[in-house]
Write an enzyme that holds these catalytic residues in place. Structure first.
Site, PDB file in Angstrom:
ATOM      1  N   ASN A  49      41.237   9.722  45.685  1.00 48.42           N
ATOM      2  CA  ASN A  49      40.928   9.219  44.435  1.00 48.42           C
ATOM      3  C   ASN A  49      41.354   7.849  44.277  1.00 48.42           C
ATOM      4  OD1 ASN A  49      40.743   8.806  41.760  1.00 48.42           O
ATOM      5  ND2 ASN A  49      40.219  10.864  41.226  1.00 48.42           N
TER       6      ASN A  49
ATOM      7  N   ASP B  23      40.389   6.039  41.504  1.00 43.16           N
ATOM      8  CA  ASP B  23      40.344   5.544  40.027  1.00 43.16           C
ATOM      9  C   ASP B  23      41.377   4.509  39.692  1.00 43.16           C
ATOM     10  OD1 ASP B  23      38.388   7.534  40.000  1.00 43.16           O
ATOM     11  OD2 ASP B  23      39.442   9.041  38.638  1.00 43.16           O
ATOM     12  N   HIS B  24      42.438   4.612  40.214  1.00 41.70           N
ATOM     13  CA  HIS B  24      43.671   3.747  39.666  1.00 41.70           C
ATOM     14  C   HIS B  24      43.513   2.444  40.125  1.00 41.70           C
ATOM     15  CE1 HIS B  24      44.406   6.906  36.838  1.00 41.70           C
ATOM     16  NE2 HIS B  24      44.718   7.683  37.429  1.00 41.70           N
TER      17      HIS B  24
ATOM     18  N   ARG C  69      43.046  -6.461  33.362  1.00 37.84           N
ATOM     19  CA  ARG C  69      42.488  -7.700  33.030  1.00 37.84           C
ATOM     20  C   ARG C  69      41.000  -7.729  33.082  1.00 37.84           C
ATOM     21  NH1 ARG C  69      47.268 -11.151  34.144  1.00 37.84           N
ATOM     22  NH2 ARG C  69      48.661 -10.008  32.824  1.00 37.84           N
TER      23      ARG C  69
ATOM     24  N   HIS D  68      35.851   9.099  39.401  1.00 36.37           N
ATOM     25  CA  HIS D  68      35.529   9.983  38.231  1.00 36.37           C
ATOM     26  C   HIS D  68      35.036   8.759  37.287  1.00 36.37           C
ATOM     27  CE1 HIS D  68      36.969  12.292  34.761  1.00 36.37           C
ATOM     28  NE2 HIS D  68      35.725  12.421  34.646  1.00 36.37           N
TER      29      HIS D  68
ATOM     30  N   ARG E 175      34.140   8.173  34.196  1.00 37.65           N
ATOM     31  CA  ARG E 175      34.529   8.747  32.716  1.00 37.65           C
ATOM     32  C   ARG E 175      33.477   8.181  31.739  1.00 37.65           C
ATOM     33  NH1 ARG E 175      39.879  11.386  32.312  1.00 37.65           N
ATOM     34  NH2 ARG E 175      39.330  11.685  30.103  1.00 37.65           N
TER      35      ARG E 175
ATOM     36  N   ARG F 238      36.987   4.227  31.370  1.00 36.63           N
ATOM     37  CA  ARG F 238      38.245   3.309  31.311  1.00 36.63           C
ATOM     38  C   ARG F 238      38.759   2.800  32.650  1.00 36.63           C
ATOM     39  NH1 ARG F 238      42.015   8.590  30.304  1.00 36.63           N
ATOM     40  NH2 ARG F 238      40.677   8.854  28.852  1.00 36.63           N
ATOM     41  N   HIS F 239      38.101   3.236  33.881  1.00 36.19           N
ATOM     42  CA  HIS F 239      38.520   2.778  34.995  1.00 36.19           C
ATOM     43  C   HIS F 239      37.297   2.485  35.942  1.00 36.19           C
ATOM     44  CE1 HIS F 239      38.695   6.982  35.822  1.00 36.19           C
ATOM     45  NE2 HIS F 239      39.937   7.058  35.414  1.00 36.19           N
TER      46      HIS F 239
ATOM     47  N   GLU G  93      33.262  12.653  40.429  1.00 38.67           N
ATOM     48  CA  GLU G  93      33.710  13.555  39.474  1.00 38.67           C
ATOM     49  C   GLU G  93      32.998  13.069  38.132  1.00 38.67           C
ATOM     50  OE1 GLU G  93      37.951  13.642  38.795  1.00 38.67           O
ATOM     51  OE2 GLU G  93      38.566  13.900  40.870  1.00 38.67           O
TER      52      GLU G  93
ATOM     53  N   THR H 147      44.503  12.087  31.440  1.00 39.49           N
ATOM     54  CA  THR H 147      44.013  12.602  32.461  1.00 39.49           C
ATOM     55  C   THR H 147      43.389  14.002  32.408  1.00 39.49           C
ATOM     56  OG1 THR H 147      44.229  12.814  34.920  1.00 39.49           O
ATOM     57  CG2 THR H 147      46.237  13.358  33.814  1.00 39.49           C
ATOM     58  N   THR H 148      42.685  14.240  33.308  1.00 44.12           N
ATOM     59  CA  THR H 148      42.198  15.725  33.359  1.00 44.12           C
ATOM     60  C   THR H 148      42.924  16.614  33.187  1.00 44.12           C
ATOM     61  OG1 THR H 148      40.398  14.851  34.781  1.00 44.12           O
ATOM     62  CG2 THR H 148      40.151  17.344  34.112  1.00 44.12           C
TER      63      THR H 148
ATOM     64  N   GLU I 191      37.253  23.526  42.996  1.00 50.95           N
ATOM     65  CA  GLU I 191      38.445  22.818  43.236  1.00 50.95           C
ATOM     66  C   GLU I 191      39.520  23.459  42.378  1.00 50.95           C
ATOM     67  OE1 GLU I 191      38.565  18.417  42.897  1.00 50.95           O
ATOM     68  OE2 GLU I 191      40.441  18.413  42.482  1.00 50.95           O
TER      69      GLU I 191
ATOM     70  N   HIS J 218      45.204  17.582  41.935  1.00 46.99           N
ATOM     71  CA  HIS J 218      45.682  17.189  40.506  1.00 46.99           C
ATOM     72  C   HIS J 218      47.176  17.174  40.755  1.00 46.99           C
ATOM     73  CE1 HIS J 218      45.801  15.766  36.591  1.00 46.99           C
ATOM     74  NE2 HIS J 218      44.515  15.495  36.606  1.00 46.99           N
ATOM     75  N   GLY J 219      47.853  15.936  40.651  1.00 51.16           N
ATOM     76  CA  GLY J 219      49.291  15.973  40.557  1.00 51.16           C
ATOM     77  C   GLY J 219      49.955  16.290  41.838  1.00 51.16           C
TER      78      GLY J 219
ATOM     79  N   GLY K 127      45.116  11.179  44.166  1.00 47.66           N
ATOM     80  CA  GLY K 127      44.760   9.708  43.763  1.00 47.66           C
ATOM     81  C   GLY K 127      46.180   9.171  43.324  1.00 47.66           C
ATOM     82  N   HIS K 128      46.541   9.793  42.199  1.00 47.72           N
ATOM     83  CA  HIS K 128      47.727   8.746  41.352  1.00 47.72           C
ATOM     84  C   HIS K 128      48.967   8.582  42.432  1.00 47.72           C
ATOM     85  CE1 HIS K 128      51.017   8.147  38.284  1.00 47.72           C
ATOM     86  NE2 HIS K 128      50.098   7.461  37.879  1.00 47.72           N
TER      87      HIS K 128
HETATM   88  N1  PXP Z   1      40.817  16.514  41.035  1.00 44.72           N
HETATM   89  C1  PXP Z   1      40.254  16.036  39.801  1.00 44.72           C
HETATM   90  C2  PXP Z   1      39.319  17.310  39.420  1.00 44.72           C
HETATM   91  C3  PXP Z   1      40.728  15.152  38.939  1.00 44.72           C
HETATM   92  O1  PXP Z   1      40.175  15.008  37.842  1.00 44.72           O
HETATM   93  C4  PXP Z   1      41.748  14.487  39.556  1.00 44.72           C
HETATM   94  C5  PXP Z   1      42.173  13.179  38.399  1.00 44.72           C
HETATM   95  O2  PXP Z   1      41.111  12.464  38.295  1.00 44.72           O
HETATM   96  C6  PXP Z   1      42.426  14.582  40.638  1.00 44.72           C
HETATM   97  C7  PXP Z   1      42.040  15.671  41.648  1.00 44.72           C
HETATM   98  C8  PXP Z   1      43.461  13.748  41.089  1.00 44.72           C
HETATM   99  O3  PXP Z   1      44.650  13.859  40.502  1.00 44.72           O
HETATM  100  P1  PXP Z   1      45.925  12.967  40.925  1.00 44.72           P
HETATM  101  O4  PXP Z   1      45.620  11.457  40.398  1.00 44.72           O
HETATM  102  O5  PXP Z   1      46.842  13.571  40.024  1.00 44.72           O
HETATM  103  O6  PXP Z   1      46.184  13.094  42.386  1.00 44.72           O
END
Ligand code: PXP
Length: 240
Positions: free
Chosen positions: A6, A8-9, A17, A42, A44, A48-49, A69, A99-100, A150, A190-191, A212-213
């Site tokens: 992912n 996004d970040h 910026r 994602h 959104r 935001r990103h 997403e 976040t979600t 998921e 996630h996480g 992602g993060h």
């Molecule tokens: N899966 C879903 C459905 C999410 O919304 C996210 C965060 O955008 C992730 C996975 C990835 O999560 P993380 O950024 O914590 O790895």
């Protein structure tokens, strides 16, 4: 097990910026070069990103499967229908969340999900629903014709108490077994990070992780290519 990264970040940093750096497409190329199986993003409602133009550029340039997403929002779903990614992952979305925050209430939102499910599937887009590790939600996902679920691993990732963590991990394992028995493809995410992903990787019937993060954070220190490679080594059960 596959890894979809992912990105996004990378866009979060760019939007700080509102300029061009870091370049999102360059980041996606780097992720692919490192060997990831796919790219997740994602779009959104509050943009935001990831921005609208990003998703069109990614579709044009990235040959690996894209996982888009999206919330149950007509404007966003129309963009998904234009892009035709390999996967659409439907997630709940609240404007004020960082976040979600949890899985989709598939049971409560059945009609709304079904309204969008057929046009997506008609276009050949596979649909995954982001759910808590709960059998009734998985059952509902199967009933309405989702291709995949998921499983939300965020609660597992956040728990510190080892007994509660083990309990949540068991819930995830049981949910995976239940989804498999029901013929669903299983994603999870996630996480997840460089420590807690090991236990999830041991659940063999999970087809793909979405992370992602932690990868983008690690990239600050070791570079994106190495950060992705290190996570691939965990996901593919290889020694670093
Ligand atoms: N899966 C879903 C459905 C999410 O919304 C996210 C965060 O955008 C992730 C996975 C990835 O999560 P993380 O950024 O914590 O790895």
């Amino acid at each position: 097990m596959k890894l979809s990264v992912n990105i996004d970040h990378v866009a979060t940093l760019r939007q700080a910026r509102k300029g061009k750096d870091p370049d999102l497409l360059q980041a996606a190329f780097e992720v692919v070069k490192a060997g990831a199986d796919g790219i997740t993003f994602h779009l959104r409602e509050d943009r935001r990103h990831i921005q609208d133009e990003d998703v069109y550029i990614l579709k044009k340039e990235i040959k690996k499967p894209l996982n888009f997403e999206c919330a149950l929002n007509e404007e966003i779903i129309n963009i998904v229908l234009n892009i035709v990614p390999e996967w659409a992952t439907i997630v709940p979305e609240r404007r004020e969340e960082l976040t979600t925050e949890g899985g989709l209430d598939v049971i409560g939102l059945k009609d709304k999900i079904m309204k969008y499910l057929s046009p997506l599937k008609d276009k050949g887009i596979k649909v995954s629903l982001f759910v808590e590790p709960e059998k009734n939600q998985i059952e509902a996902a199967k009933e309405i014709g989702a291709d995949a679920i998921e499983i939300h691993t965020g609660n597992y990732a956040n728990l510190i108490d080892p007994f509660k963590k083990e309990e949540e991990l068991n819930k995830i394992k049981e949910s995976v077994a239940f989804a498999k028995k029901n013929g669903l493809i299983i994603h999870a995410g996630h996480g997840l990070n460089y420590e807690n992903t090991y236990d999830i990787v041991n659940i063999k019937d999970i087809d793909e992780l979405s992370i992602g993060h932690s990868i983008i954070s690690r990239a600050v220190f070791v570079g994106l290519y190495t950060a992705v490679k290190e996570m691939i080594n965990i996901v593919k059960n290889k020694k670093a």
